[in-house]
Design a protein around this motif. Structure first.
Motif, PDB file in Angstrom:
ATOM      1  N   UNK A  13     -12.016  33.663  -7.881  1.00 30.07           N
ATOM      2  CA  UNK A  13     -11.909  32.279  -7.293  1.00 30.07           C
ATOM      3  C   UNK A  13     -12.358  32.599  -5.945  1.00 30.07           C
ATOM      4  N   UNK A  14     -11.913  33.675  -5.350  1.00 33.08           N
ATOM      5  CA  UNK A  14     -12.403  34.005  -4.101  1.00 33.08           C
ATOM      6  C   UNK A  14     -13.937  34.450  -3.832  1.00 33.08           C
ATOM      7  N   UNK A  15     -14.476  34.571  -4.834  1.00 34.57           N
ATOM      8  CA  UNK A  15     -15.725  35.216  -4.870  1.00 34.57           C
ATOM      9  C   UNK A  15     -16.008  36.177  -3.770  1.00 34.57           C
ATOM     10  N   UNK A  16     -16.885  36.032  -3.036  1.00 36.98           N
ATOM     11  CA  UNK A  16     -17.296  37.526  -2.152  1.00 36.98           C
ATOM     12  C   UNK A  16     -16.048  37.829  -1.135  1.00 36.98           C
ATOM     13  N   UNK A  17     -15.374  36.868  -0.870  1.00 38.82           N
ATOM     14  CA  UNK A  17     -14.153  37.298  -0.013  1.00 38.82           C
ATOM     15  C   UNK A  17     -13.194  38.037  -0.626  1.00 38.82           C
ATOM     16  N   UNK A  18     -13.358  37.749  -1.991  1.00 37.57           N
ATOM     17  CA  UNK A  18     -12.131  38.707  -2.772  1.00 37.57           C
ATOM     18  C   UNK A  18     -12.704  40.280  -2.880  1.00 37.57           C
ATOM     19  N   UNK A  19     -13.942  40.401  -2.590  1.00 37.00           N
ATOM     20  CA  UNK A  19     -14.419  41.576  -2.906  1.00 37.00           C
ATOM     21  C   UNK A  19     -14.353  42.570  -1.510  1.00 37.00           C
ATOM     22  N   UNK A  20     -13.810  41.617  -0.413  1.00 36.58           N
ATOM     23  CA  UNK A  20     -13.829  42.227   1.195  1.00 36.58           C
ATOM     24  C   UNK A  20     -12.398  43.162   1.385  1.00 36.58           C
ATOM     25  N   UNK A  21     -12.775  44.294   2.124  1.00 42.06           N
ATOM     26  CA  UNK A  21     -11.466  45.070   2.333  1.00 42.06           C
ATOM     27  C   UNK A  21     -10.799  44.180   3.449  1.00 42.06           C
ATOM     28  N   UNK A  22      -9.567  44.278   3.338  1.00 40.35           N
ATOM     29  CA  UNK A  22      -8.689  43.525   4.334  1.00 40.35           C
ATOM     30  C   UNK A  22      -8.369  42.437   3.823  1.00 40.35           C
ATOM     31  N   UNK A  23      -8.512  41.923   2.584  1.00 45.42           N
ATOM     32  CA  UNK A  23      -8.300  40.835   1.899  1.00 45.42           C
ATOM     33  C   UNK A  23      -7.060  41.214   0.828  1.00 45.42           C
ATOM     34  N   UNK A  24      -5.690  40.793   0.795  1.00 42.27           N
ATOM     35  CA  UNK A  24      -4.793  41.334  -0.292  1.00 42.27           C
ATOM     36  C   UNK A  24      -5.227  41.186  -1.665  1.00 42.27           C
ATOM     37  N   UNK A  25      -6.197  40.276  -2.038  1.00 40.76           N
ATOM     38  CA  UNK A  25      -6.465  40.195  -3.408  1.00 40.76           C
ATOM     39  C   UNK A  25      -7.415  41.297  -3.681  1.00 40.76           C
ATOM     40  N   UNK A  26      -8.155  41.710  -2.727  1.00 36.12           N
ATOM     41  CA  UNK A  26      -9.070  43.052  -3.023  1.00 36.12           C
ATOM     42  C   UNK A  26      -8.116  44.212  -3.223  1.00 36.12           C
ATOM     43  N   UNK A  27      -7.183  44.428  -2.277  1.00 35.05           N
ATOM     44  CA  UNK A  27      -6.215  45.510  -2.284  1.00 35.05           C
ATOM     45  C   UNK A  27      -5.429  45.500  -3.678  1.00 35.05           C
ATOM     46  N   UNK A  28      -4.998  44.525  -4.085  1.00 41.64           N
ATOM     47  CA  UNK A  28      -4.413  44.442  -5.340  1.00 41.64           C
ATOM     48  C   UNK A  28      -5.116  44.584  -6.649  1.00 41.64           C
ATOM     49  N   UNK A  29      -6.390  43.923  -6.452  1.00 41.53           N
ATOM     50  CA  UNK A  29      -7.235  44.274  -7.551  1.00 41.53           C
ATOM     51  C   UNK A  29      -7.709  45.938  -7.794  1.00 41.53           C
TER      52      UNK A  29
END
Length: 376
Positions: free
Chosen positions: A334-350
């Protein structure tokens, strides 16, 4: 308790959340954080008052866990609260003198506790562990001399006390004992390990080269440690399941916020049916898992403990990790590119999801243990 949890929320919002990304990139959080958490009572929740803790229900302990999860870091949760798997064997089975020597400092955040079970040759198969401890005399006093290796030990790099499972007797479950080993013991060395996730939680391989500890550091009885380890695993699995629910909620919250504020093709993301369906599926899985989790906690708090409960803890752990896997994956999508960026909680959890499926026992092991308890 409400005042306590409000102080926890302030601690998370003011001390943890603003620093979480920097700590992750640095690969550690400050040691002072243990002392701060200890001073607020976070580390002592659920432990006996005589050792510096305060009694509460299991539901309250999980409420604390959820508040920490809200910051979006499994590494912080695992590292800051590693005593929740390292200390219970000592508290529940150690001598009064040994408990008094170790527990108060850990609950104050002045010392760090870690659990050392897993070995290079195996993790969940505790009955076949190879690290050996033999009784020897040192200056006329009985000591255990430990030789072997442990691996994937959370807080293993800077732990002041290690709760170590060793072989003191015959092959199999009947030859296992538990020892408390100081982190500065002669012959003990540590190798930091790099991981896919949980960056800020130090993880180590621990090497024991004829490490000697007094025989009084034995927890419980010699060759009776297997049941202690298994009992501890049940609590660890339950805590992991609760953390999965907490992190899944973060995934839903952040994905929903993004979908409500992000526009594509002239419409909010959430107004696209495919995105709305993803969010409702996430909520459905979280609510179902949370309901099972709450029911399990209620059973434990009222003392309804039997073999079916142990089986359900194993299966609940699987359910919770699968729920988190689904929610983390969909949140990134859902977040797309932002979900793949370090510093994003979703990326860290993923990138932290997979360790939740492995820690405390892999999915396959959980199913096998559940089958045994259910006597199918």
């Amino acid at each position: 308790m409400d005042d306590f949890f409000r102080s926890v929320e302030r601690f998370v919002n003011e001390r943890i959340r603003p620093n979480i990304n920097d700590w992750d990139e640095a690969g550690e959080f400050p040691r002072d954080l243990y002392r701060e958490a200890g001073a607020l009572g976070l580390l002592g929740l659920g432990y006996p008052e005589e050792h510096g803790g305060f009694e509460c229900t299991l539901a309250d302990r999980l409420r604390l866990s959820n508040l920490i999860c809200d910051a979006g870091s499994g590494g912080l949760l695992a590292g800051l609260f590693s005593h929740n798997i390292g200390l219970p064997p000592l508290i529940n089975h150690g001598s009064a003198a040994l408990v008094s020597k170790i527990a108060p400092a850990v609950l104050k955040g002045e010392a760090i506790s870690a659990l050392a079970i897993t070995e290079p040759s195996g993790g969940s198969d505790v009955a076949n562990l190879k690290t050996r401890a033999a009784l020897v005399m040192v200056n006329g006093e009985p000591h255990y001399e430990i030789t072997g290796e442990k691996v994937f030990i959370t807080s293993g790099v800077r732990a002041d006390w290690l709760t170590v499972a060793v072989r003191t007797g015959e092959a199999g479950a009947k030859g296992i004992s538990v020892l408390m080993v100081p982190g500065d013991a002669k012959g003990l060395s540590r190798t930091p390990l790099k991981k896919t996730g949980w960056w800020m939680s130090d993880t180590a391989a621990i090497h024991f080269d004829r490490v000697q500890v007094p025989a009084s550091n034995l927890v419980g009885q010699e060759n009776k440690g297997f049941r202690i380890v298994m009992e501890n695993f049940n609590t660890e699995r339950l805590m992991l399941a609760g953390a999965c629910v907490g992190f899944a909620k973060v995934c839903l919250r952040d994905a929903l916020d993004w979908a409500q504020n992000r526009e594509t093709f002239g419409r909010r993301l959430i107004d696209h049916q495919v995105i709305a369906h993803k969010l409702t599926d996430m909520r459905m899985k979280i609510r179902a898992t949370e309901a099972w989790f709450d029911e399990t906690i209620a059973r434990i708090d009222r003392g309804d403990i039997d073999q079916t409960l142990v089986a359900d803890i194993c299966l609940l752990k699987n359910q919770a990790t699968q729920t988190l896997q689904h929610c983390a994956n969909e949140a990134v999508q859902i977040l797309g590119g932002m979900g793949f960026m370090r510093g994003c909680a979703i990326e860290r959890i993923y990138r932290e999801v997979k360790v939740m499926c492995i820690g405390g026992g892999a999915e396959e092991i959980m199913k096998e243990l559940a089958i045994r308890q259910l006597a199918w």
